[in-house]
Design an enzyme around this catalytic site. Structure first.
Site, short mmCIF file in Angstrom:
data_model
loop_
_atom_site.label_atom_id
_atom_site.label_comp_id
_atom_site.label_asym_id
_atom_site.label_seq_id
_atom_site.Cartn_x
_atom_site.Cartn_y
_atom_site.Cartn_z
N ASP A 1 1.27 -1.29 -0.22
CA ASP A 1 0.11 -0.50 0.08
C ASP A 1 0.69 1.14 0.04
OD1 ASP A 1 -3.08 1.23 0.09
OD2 ASP A 1 -1.91 1.74 2.29
N SER A 2 0.39 2.26 -1.38
CA SER A 2 1.77 3.31 -0.97
C SER A 2 1.45 4.63 -1.37
CB SER A 2 2.75 2.66 -2.14
OG SER A 2 2.01 2.09 -3.45
N LYS B 1 15.38 3.60 -10.47
CA LYS B 1 13.94 3.80 -9.51
C LYS B 1 14.16 2.49 -8.60
CE LYS B 1 8.86 4.52 -9.94
NZ LYS B 1 8.13 3.83 -10.58
#
Length: 206
Positions: free
Chosen positions: A70-71, A183
């Site tokens: 969950d971000s 990233k």
């Protein structure tokens, strides 16, 4: 192991992190690879609560070790919002505009009068690993940066085109202008997943 997500980019990111850590003998599945089950309501007040809700539901429904993320984006000038509401910040989109575009448009409008020195923000990711027996492990990662005034870059997803990391490696580029490897080495999700590598390695058969 099941990644409780329909997001192909998150699945690819997890596989890259595992490859980089040398984890072999653990096949990572997405929700499209298993029989559909009712998705739980993500009604937690924190990233940790929502990640565990998703991972526990996936493990219970499939009998597989399940990982859920969950971000979201926490913007200083918005008192930490959108936070857990990041994915649905703009509400329903029924006019043909995709959700990411609508979310970015709204965020830019909300910060239109905010000067550069007050546009600090952080991407936050919490990853929860739940085993069918009920054991769990939770890890949190944060990625500090700032919100720019216009989109830049075609990589990534979500708010990536608006977020310039503080990291020197980024050199003023937005998250959407970084390569996948760059990233992975810097991001909130990469940091959270890296903390779970020992637990993931223990599940591998090789």
């Amino acid at each position: 192991m099941l990644l409780a997500s329909n997001n192909a980019k998150k699945l690819a990111e997890l596989r890259r992190v595992m490859d980089g850590a040398g984890i072999r003998g653990l096949r990572v599945l997405g929700l499209g690879d298993v029989r559909a089950y009712p998705e739980p309501v993500e009604n937690g007040a924190s990233f940790e609560e929502n990640a565990l809700i998703k991972a526990r539901a996936a493990a219970a429904a499939t009998g597989l070790p399940a990982l859920a993320d969950d971000s979201g984006l926490a913007v200083d000038a918005l008192n930490g919002m959108p936070g857990v509401l990041s994915a649905r910040w703009s509400g329903a989109t029924n006019d043909g505009v995709d959700r990411d575009t609508a979310n970015n448009d709204l965020l830019l409008a909300q910060l239109a009068d905010v000067p550069p020195e007050r546009r600090g923000a952080a991407f936050v990711s919490v990853c929860a690993l739940v085993l069918p027996e009920g054991e769990d492990a939770v890890a949190r990662g944060e990625w500090r940066g700032r919100i720019v005034v216009e989109r830049r870059g075609a990589n990534g997803f979500g708010y990536d085109p608006l977020f310039v990391p503080d990291d020197d490696l980024a050199a003023g580029r937005t998250s959407a202008e970084l390569t996948a490897d760059e990233k992975d080495s810097l991001s909130h999700r990469g940091k959270a997943l890296a903390k779970l590598v020992p637990a993931l390695r223990s599940l591998a058969t090789e």
